[in-house]
Design a protein around this motif. Structure first.
Motif, PDB file in Angstrom:
ATOM      1  N   PHE A 307      10.765  31.222   6.487  1.00 41.70           N
ATOM      2  CA  PHE A 307      11.499  30.305   6.715  1.00 41.70           C
ATOM      3  C   PHE A 307      11.463  29.841   8.499  1.00 41.70           C
ATOM      4  CE2 PHE A 307      13.225  32.030   3.135  1.00 41.70           C
ATOM      5  CZ  PHE A 307      13.767  30.975   2.272  1.00 41.70           C
ATOM      6  N   LYS A 308      11.261  28.702   8.844  1.00 38.81           N
ATOM      7  CA  LYS A 308      10.972  28.324  10.280  1.00 38.81           C
ATOM      8  C   LYS A 308      12.369  27.649  10.431  1.00 38.81           C
ATOM      9  CE  LYS A 308       6.061  27.847  10.730  1.00 38.81           C
ATOM     10  NZ  LYS A 308       4.886  26.783  11.227  1.00 38.81           N
ATOM     11  N   VAL A 309      13.270  28.510  11.019  1.00 38.50           N
ATOM     12  CA  VAL A 309      14.697  28.312  11.520  1.00 38.50           C
ATOM     13  C   VAL A 309      14.736  27.477  12.642  1.00 38.50           C
ATOM     14  CG1 VAL A 309      16.879  28.866  11.638  1.00 38.50           C
ATOM     15  CG2 VAL A 309      15.327  30.071  10.227  1.00 38.50           C
ATOM     16  N   PRO A 310      15.257  26.331  12.862  1.00 35.56           N
ATOM     17  CA  PRO A 310      15.519  25.756  14.026  1.00 35.56           C
ATOM     18  C   PRO A 310      16.433  26.352  15.013  1.00 35.56           C
ATOM     19  CG  PRO A 310      16.592  24.471  12.279  1.00 35.56           C
ATOM     20  CD  PRO A 310      16.038  25.748  11.663  1.00 35.56           C
ATOM     21  N   GLU A 311      16.079  26.237  16.415  1.00 30.10           N
ATOM     22  CA  GLU A 311      16.803  26.915  17.519  1.00 30.10           C
ATOM     23  C   GLU A 311      18.175  26.533  17.472  1.00 30.10           C
ATOM     24  OE1 GLU A 311      14.084  26.908  20.490  1.00 30.10           O
ATOM     25  OE2 GLU A 311      14.460  24.531  21.021  1.00 30.10           O
ATOM     26  N   VAL A 328      12.267  28.452  15.870  1.00 34.46           N
ATOM     27  CA  VAL A 328      11.234  27.623  16.165  1.00 34.46           C
ATOM     28  C   VAL A 328      11.978  26.254  16.768  1.00 34.46           C
ATOM     29  CG1 VAL A 328       9.383  28.197  14.519  1.00 34.46           C
ATOM     30  CG2 VAL A 328      10.981  26.318  13.983  1.00 34.46           C
ATOM     31  N   ALA A 329      11.261  25.761  17.536  1.00 33.13           N
ATOM     32  CA  ALA A 329      11.584  24.322  18.046  1.00 33.13           C
ATOM     33  C   ALA A 329      12.102  23.223  16.855  1.00 33.13           C
ATOM     34  CB  ALA A 329      10.664  23.685  18.904  1.00 33.13           C
ATOM     35  N   PRO A 330      13.255  22.562  16.920  1.00 26.94           N
ATOM     36  CA  PRO A 330      13.603  21.845  16.022  1.00 26.94           C
ATOM     37  C   PRO A 330      12.563  20.903  15.379  1.00 26.94           C
ATOM     38  CG  PRO A 330      15.310  21.696  17.853  1.00 26.94           C
ATOM     39  CD  PRO A 330      13.997  22.410  18.237  1.00 26.94           C
ATOM     40  N   ALA A 333      10.868  22.885  12.307  1.00 29.19           N
ATOM     41  CA  ALA A 333      11.474  23.683  11.208  1.00 29.19           C
ATOM     42  C   ALA A 333      11.041  23.342   9.844  1.00 29.19           C
ATOM     43  CB  ALA A 333      12.990  23.131  11.510  1.00 29.19           C
ATOM     44  N   GLY A 334      11.111  24.315   9.042  1.00 29.75           N
ATOM     45  CA  GLY A 334      10.592  23.987   7.723  1.00 29.75           C
ATOM     46  C   GLY A 334      10.441  25.388   6.966  1.00 29.75           C
ATOM     47  N   VAL A 335       9.819  25.359   5.727  1.00 26.10           N
ATOM     48  CA  VAL A 335       9.401  26.459   5.077  1.00 26.10           C
ATOM     49  C   VAL A 335       7.757  26.580   4.826  1.00 26.10           C
ATOM     50  CG1 VAL A 335       9.819  27.823   2.871  1.00 26.10           C
ATOM     51  CG2 VAL A 335      11.710  26.265   3.695  1.00 26.10           C
ATOM     52  N   THR A 336       7.366  27.686   5.130  1.00 24.78           N
ATOM     53  CA  THR A 336       5.902  27.627   4.700  1.00 24.78           C
ATOM     54  C   THR A 336       5.650  29.048   4.066  1.00 24.78           C
ATOM     55  OG1 THR A 336       3.800  27.771   5.591  1.00 24.78           O
ATOM     56  CG2 THR A 336       5.489  28.780   6.804  1.00 24.78           C
ATOM     57  N   GLY A 337       4.187  29.435   3.801  1.00 16.66           N
ATOM     58  CA  GLY A 337       3.912  30.699   3.260  1.00 16.66           C
ATOM     59  C   GLY A 337       3.137  30.305   1.897  1.00 16.66           C
ATOM     60  N   SER A 338       2.374  31.175   1.321  1.00 16.27           N
ATOM     61  CA  SER A 338       1.475  31.013   0.129  1.00 16.27           C
ATOM     62  C   SER A 338       2.289  30.538  -1.067  1.00 16.27           C
ATOM     63  CB  SER A 338       0.842  32.320  -0.225  1.00 16.27           C
ATOM     64  OG  SER A 338       1.644  33.472  -0.439  1.00 16.27           O
ATOM     65  N   ILE A 339       3.559  31.024  -1.271  1.00 17.71           N
ATOM     66  CA  ILE A 339       4.441  30.793  -2.415  1.00 17.71           C
ATOM     67  C   ILE A 339       4.677  29.278  -2.218  1.00 17.71           C
ATOM     68  CG2 ILE A 339       6.555  30.725  -3.419  1.00 17.71           C
ATOM     69  CD1 ILE A 339       6.171  33.653  -3.279  1.00 17.71           C
ATOM     70  N   TYR A 340       5.375  28.716  -1.054  1.00 18.49           N
ATOM     71  CA  TYR A 340       5.572  27.540  -0.732  1.00 18.49           C
ATOM     72  C   TYR A 340       4.263  26.509  -1.010  1.00 18.49           C
ATOM     73  CZ  TYR A 340       6.985  23.378   1.958  1.00 18.49           C
ATOM     74  OH  TYR A 340       7.346  22.071   2.601  1.00 18.49           O
TER      75      TYR A 340
END
Lengths: 517, 90
Positions: A307-311, A328-330, A333-340
């Motif tokens: 989870f890339k959480v916005p600051e 991370v910077a706004p 922001a987002g979700v990543t990774g192999s499942i995603y």
């Protein structure tokens, strides 16, 4: 609508029967072919003429085709619109969608864990030289694709890692690219988790485990011939004259620990052989793969899910301490990774397939499907040998025209089912004819999805390696004669159709439930 | 069927006209209504199996049937429809 059952107590899926509302078209029943026909035309222009392998572009084409088709429907267009809904909610499409999502998560997690690096290491340890490198690449790409189920993924991974390594070792570039595509064909055809395997089994009412076992004989004949051809051609065709660095490149990309994921693959295969549901089998493989990544340090948990959480978030103060989150910077922001990423990679194809099934349903209710089928049965498929030859050549032709081979497979699947059922050709045999020629032809011609994806990866190599010039990138138009496994597989099936090799009838044996591996 | 035999099944050249034994129960797709005789027929390859019973709406369906008689020379047989199992795909 159907009050019948399958004999084992399960309800039969509702399909178009005589009690659904037919659609009448201006110009007769042939006009109901417009949505699918226009889509095929769009696909040829987009991929064949313009060379654009964008699946979402094909989604746009199918949407336009469905709208255009509506103008030719007689009476209230509500019936036409409802048919789109009915088509999109068919179980055949939903089953494939579920399987793709699970297979996507699994394959992406294997890649995150350095599986390809492990294969490169194995090739290095075996001291494979330039002349034998294409043959070795074919074997490893075939194994890899059989494990992860996606030929497109294999084309990308091997074009990025094996291609530059092979060039440095003195392998012929065109032959090497052909070997990568051949490996992708083999795995796409044989892997239980391959999208084309799943579609072939589901559409022909066969269990996936039985389908894979029954197609092994064809695949292995073609593979032995292809391997011999790569060994011969590898010695006959010269490579490029390039400086050393080969060993450096190998070391850079080699991680023997990635081979641990052979066990993850084995988990899926063993669970499959035990007859578990496809969702369960791949879920177990995924759990083992994630555990191996973490326990053996192949990839951190954040490579699986992050989870890339916005600051600017209220949780930013503590989220960063979690293993699956970073602040991370706004704008990032987002979700990543192999499942995603594994699941998301299939989203455009899923939408496209749902729309194609909707277009097919319109063709069925409008009578166009029946019209084409009657023409084929009366003029072409007039005996069991001719019927099988029609199935082989028809599948090959449609896949030669449509870039995304799974989409082409779904478009031709109803014809294979109807023509085959007319002569009581066994569901395994029908699924095998459908999938082999889908897999083979999807990786041969310059506009084929697998070729385009591999080519796009090769184009990125000059930016990654100083010594790699754009002249070393293989032109897609040069590779078609060298996709040996694709050609041999097509040839094996053409001969099988003409001679009756491997032919089985519905009376010879029954397949199991389609949701079983 | 063992896993090993699953891989080997079908490793042969199959005839276009398979034969059947009287009394055998088989699962077949009903191919069509024969124009000449008006009987339902299931084609298994190019072997023609005629139904002694059954309605026209089972054309295209997978059915369980019993082989009543079979002529090896003509590749023709007669069936009794026992049960409709499913409609054909699509």
């Amino acid at each position: 609508m159907s009050d019948t059952d399958s004999g084992d107590g399960t309800e039969i899926e509702e399909i178009s029967g005589p009690d659904v509302e037919a659609i009448e078209f201006y110009g007769g029943r042939w006009m109901s072919v417009i949505p699918i026909g226009l889509f095929i035309l769009w696909a040829i222009v987009q991929s064949g003429l313009f060379g654009i392998g964008d699946t979402t572009g094909l989604v746009a084409g199918m949407l336009v085709a469905l709208i255009v088709g509506m103008f030719f429907a007689k009476g209230d267009w509500k019936n036409y619109a409802n048919t789109i809904f009915d088509g999109m909610t068919k179980r055949v499409a939903a089953t494939a969608v579920v399987a793709w999502l699970w297979a996507g998560m699994f394959s992406n997690t294997l890649q995150a864990g350095g599986f390809v690096g492990g294969l490169v290491w194995a090739a290095n340890a075996a001291e494979v030289g330039g002349a034998l490198f294409p043959a070795a690449t074919f074997i490893l790409a075939a194994l890899f694709t059989t494990g992860i189920g996606t030929g497109y993924g294999a084309a990308v991974a091997f074009s990025a890692l094996f291609f530059p390594a092979g060039i440095l070792l003195g392998a012929n570039p065109v032959l090497l690219f052909g070997a990568i595509l051949s490996g992708a064909v083999f795995g796409d055809n044989l892997a239980p988790v391959s999208d084309t395997t799943i579609v072939s089994a589901v559409t022909q009412d066969a269990d996936i485990g039985g389908v894979v076992a029954s197609r092994f004989k064809y695949a292995i004949i073609a593979a032995v011939l292809a391997l011999a051809a790569y060994v011969f051609a590898g010695n006959a065709m010269p490579g490029l004259d390039i400086s050393q660095q080969a060993q450096d490149l190998f070391v850079q990309n080699s991680e023997p620990a990635g081979l641990l994921h052979l066990i993850s693959m084995l988990v899926v295969i063993v669970t499959a052989v035990m007859g578990r549901h496809i969702v369960e089998a791949i879920s177990w493989g995924l759990i083992v793969a994630v555990a191996f990544n973490i326990v053996f340090g192949l990839a951190p948990l954040s490579a699986v899910l992050l989870f890339k959480v916005p600051e600017t978030s209220a949780a930013a103060s503590w989220a960063g301490s979690l293993p699956i989150a970073e602040v991370v910077a706004p704008q990032n922001a987002g979700v990543t990774g192999s499942i995603y990423n594994g699941a998301a990679g299939f989203f455009p194809l899923i939408v496209l397939v749902l729309l194609i099934v909707a277009g097919s349903e319109i063709m069925i209710r409008g009578g166009g499907f029946e019209a084409i089928q009657e023409w084929l049965l009366e003029n072409v498929a007039t005996g069991v040998r001719k019927a099988e030859t029609t199935m082989v050549v028809g599948t090959a032709l449609v896949n030669s025209m449509i870039t995304i081979n799974t989409a082409a497979e779904i478009a031709i699947a109803p014809y294979i089912a109807r023509i085959g059922q007319r002569y009581n050709i066994n569901s395994y045999r029908r699924a095998n004819i459908l999938d082999a020629n889908t897999s083979a032809l999807g990786y041969i011609f310059p506009w084929g999805g697998g070729v385009l994806i591999g080519f796009a990866t090769l184009q990125g190599l000059p930016n990654q390696y100083e010594w790699f010039t754009s002249a070393m990138v293989v032109n897609p138009i040069d590779v078609w004669p060298y996709v040996f496994h694709g050609w041999f597989l097509f040839g094996v099936f053409l001969l099988s159709a003409l001679t009756g090799f491997g032919l089985e009838y519905t009376t010879d044996r029954k397949s199991k439930d389609v949701t079983r591996l | 069927m063992s896993i090993f035999s699953k891989f080997l099944t079908g490793m042969s050249f199959r005839t276009t006209t398979p034969t059947f034994e009287a009394g055998e129960e088989i699962e077949v797709y009903v191919t069509e209504l024969d124009e000449e005789s008006g009987e339902l027929v299931a084609l298994v390859g190019e072997t023609r199996l005629y139904f002694e019973n059954g309605e026209a709406d089972i054309v295209g369906c997978r059915v369980l049937a019993k082989v009543e008689s079979f002529d090896d020379a003509e590749h023709r047989g007669r069936l009794t429809h026992l049960k409709t199992l499913s409609r054909g795909s699509f």
